[in-house]
Design a protein around this motif. Sequence first.
Motif, PDB file in Angstrom:
ATOM      1  N   UNK A 281      -7.711   8.725   4.723  1.00  0.00           N
ATOM      2  CA  UNK A 281      -7.490   8.700   3.278  1.00  0.00           C
ATOM      3  C   UNK A 281      -6.192   7.948   2.940  1.00  0.00           C
ATOM      4  N   UNK A 282      -5.171   8.127   3.768  1.00  0.00           N
ATOM      5  CA  UNK A 282      -3.896   7.469   3.499  1.00  0.00           C
ATOM      6  C   UNK A 282      -4.009   5.952   3.608  1.00  0.00           C
ATOM      7  N   UNK A 283      -4.703   5.474   4.646  1.00  0.00           N
ATOM      8  CA  UNK A 283      -4.805   4.024   4.805  1.00  0.00           C
ATOM      9  C   UNK A 283      -5.729   3.422   3.751  1.00  0.00           C
ATOM     10  N   UNK A 284      -6.743   4.155   3.328  1.00  0.00           N
ATOM     11  CA  UNK A 284      -7.607   3.655   2.258  1.00  0.00           C
ATOM     12  C   UNK A 284      -6.873   3.635   0.919  1.00  0.00           C
ATOM     13  N   UNK A 285      -5.970   4.591   0.718  1.00  0.00           N
ATOM     14  CA  UNK A 285      -5.141   4.576  -0.495  1.00  0.00           C
ATOM     15  C   UNK A 285      -4.246   3.348  -0.531  1.00  0.00           C
TER      16      UNK A 285
ATOM     17  N   UNK B 223      -9.072  14.814  16.126  1.00  0.00           N
ATOM     18  CA  UNK B 223      -8.299  15.160  14.937  1.00  0.00           C
ATOM     19  C   UNK B 223      -8.777  16.452  14.300  1.00  0.00           C
ATOM     20  N   UNK B 224      -8.033  16.916  13.295  1.00  0.00           N
ATOM     21  CA  UNK B 224      -8.332  18.193  12.659  1.00  0.00           C
ATOM     22  C   UNK B 224      -9.404  18.104  11.573  1.00  0.00           C
TER      23      UNK B 224
ATOM     24  N   UNK C  56      -1.443  10.049  18.553  1.00  0.00           N
ATOM     25  CA  UNK C  56      -0.104   9.991  17.986  1.00  0.00           C
ATOM     26  C   UNK C  56       0.334   8.607  17.568  1.00  0.00           C
ATOM     27  N   UNK C  57      -0.540   7.608  17.691  1.00  0.00           N
ATOM     28  CA  UNK C  57      -0.199   6.238  17.296  1.00  0.00           C
ATOM     29  C   UNK C  57      -0.608   6.002  15.837  1.00  0.00           C
ATOM     30  N   UNK C  58      -1.532   5.080  15.585  1.00  0.00           N
ATOM     31  CA  UNK C  58      -1.863   4.795  14.196  1.00  0.00           C
ATOM     32  C   UNK C  58      -3.333   4.400  14.039  1.00  0.00           C
ATOM     33  N   UNK C  59      -3.806   4.500  12.808  1.00  0.00           N
ATOM     34  CA  UNK C  59      -5.158   4.089  12.438  1.00  0.00           C
ATOM     35  C   UNK C  59      -5.074   2.679  11.866  1.00  0.00           C
ATOM     36  N   UNK C  60      -6.002   1.821  12.298  1.00  0.00           N
ATOM     37  CA  UNK C  60      -5.974   0.419  11.874  1.00  0.00           C
ATOM     38  C   UNK C  60      -7.171   0.082  11.009  1.00  0.00           C
ATOM     39  N   UNK C  61      -6.878  -0.604   9.919  1.00  0.00           N
ATOM     40  CA  UNK C  61      -7.881  -1.106   8.987  1.00  0.00           C
ATOM     41  C   UNK C  61      -7.783  -2.628   8.989  1.00  0.00           C
TER      42      UNK C  61
ATOM     43  N   UNK D  14      -4.035  -3.454   8.287  1.00  0.00           N
ATOM     44  CA  UNK D  14      -3.240  -2.441   7.596  1.00  0.00           C
ATOM     45  C   UNK D  14      -3.256  -1.199   8.464  1.00  0.00           C
ATOM     46  N   UNK D  15      -2.125  -0.572   8.667  1.00  0.00           N
ATOM     47  CA  UNK D  15      -2.067   0.567   9.589  1.00  0.00           C
ATOM     48  C   UNK D  15      -1.512   1.798   8.897  1.00  0.00           C
ATOM     49  N   UNK D  16      -1.853   2.944   9.458  1.00  0.00           N
ATOM     50  CA  UNK D  16      -1.334   4.231   9.004  1.00  0.00           C
ATOM     51  C   UNK D  16      -0.933   5.047  10.227  1.00  0.00           C
ATOM     52  N   UNK D  17       0.341   5.365  10.314  1.00  0.00           N
ATOM     53  CA  UNK D  17       0.856   6.180  11.415  1.00  0.00           C
ATOM     54  C   UNK D  17       0.260   7.582  11.361  1.00  0.00           C
ATOM     55  N   UNK D  18       0.054   8.180  12.534  1.00  0.00           N
ATOM     56  CA  UNK D  18      -0.435   9.554  12.603  1.00  0.00           C
ATOM     57  C   UNK D  18       0.518  10.461  11.828  1.00  0.00           C
ATOM     58  N   UNK D  19      -0.028  11.273  10.954  1.00  0.00           N
ATOM     59  CA  UNK D  19       0.774  12.159  10.121  1.00  0.00           C
ATOM     60  C   UNK D  19       1.115  13.421  10.889  1.00  0.00           C
ATOM     61  N   UNK D  20       2.326  13.898  10.710  1.00  0.00           N
ATOM     62  CA  UNK D  20       2.728  15.142  11.344  1.00  0.00           C
ATOM     63  C   UNK D  20       2.089  16.321  10.618  1.00  0.00           C
ATOM     64  N   UNK D  21       1.565  17.256  11.392  1.00  0.00           N
ATOM     65  CA  UNK D  21       0.906  18.427  10.827  1.00  0.00           C
ATOM     66  C   UNK D  21       1.902  19.573  10.717  1.00  0.00           C
TER      67      UNK D  21
END
Length: 274
Positions: free
Chosen positions: A17-21, A42-43, A252-257, A266-273
């Motif tokens: 959701x973060x990377x799509x935003x 993931x959760x 723990x790395x990132x999601x790539x779009x 475009x990347x989004x780092x793994x968010x801390x829970x």
Amino acid sequence: MATYFVGDIQGCFDELMAVLDKVDFNPSRDQLWAVGDLVARGEGSLETLHYLRSLGESAQVVLGNHDLHLLAVQKGLKRANPKDNLQSLLKANDLPELIDWLRAQPLYRFDESSKIIMTHAGVPPHWSLQKLQLRADAVSEVLQSDDYIERLISQMYTDNVADDRGDMTELEHHIYCINALTRMRYLSPNGHLDFACKMPPEQVDDPALSPWFTYASETHPKYTLVFGHWAALMGNVPSESLHALDTGCCWGEHLTLWHKESDQKITQKRLKKS
């Protein structure tokens, strides 16, 4: 309209959701292509499937090895990996409907206008587009049948089908197709699939193993190949017409779009829970 390709989500729903935003993704005008492994570590595996299913034709999905594993876990044929976070998904009231939606997803997608082929792990170098379509469509036909468990899922777990021979049974053809399209990383010079090595190429000193995409190919570079599965690559591939999108978000790395039209990542780092 914008077309986005996303790497292995693996249940990292918040990061999706973060990377799509970041790109203001709008399913009424844009498309999201997902390279498979939608669920697992993931959760948010349940939320990921709900979201992708809700997108309808705006989501173009292929199956990964973790998605196929879910089909076996849901039927009690396999246990969930202790490192997976599938509890809420497996307890969901609409799990049967989500499983049916998954079964309807193919092992490849092909965009003829852009000459793009998307699979989870890649395309065997000796396969043409036509052979890919023939073999993968045959697997999809079984997956969408009422007896898919008996005909395929209960028998697909084997490393013994690692060569594409002419004398194989129909089941062996299906298993090789699944192994190649959802598990492939390294090949030996005779085309034998190696399932053991997951390291990045620069750390491999075995001369008998080379990444599948380094061999002369029937599909590449005639077509752009988009794939995931191999987080150790971290997107590093030797050609502009290869896009390796698994960048280890669940580790723990990132999601790539990948935005196709601008050829930007475009990347989004793994968010801390919390």
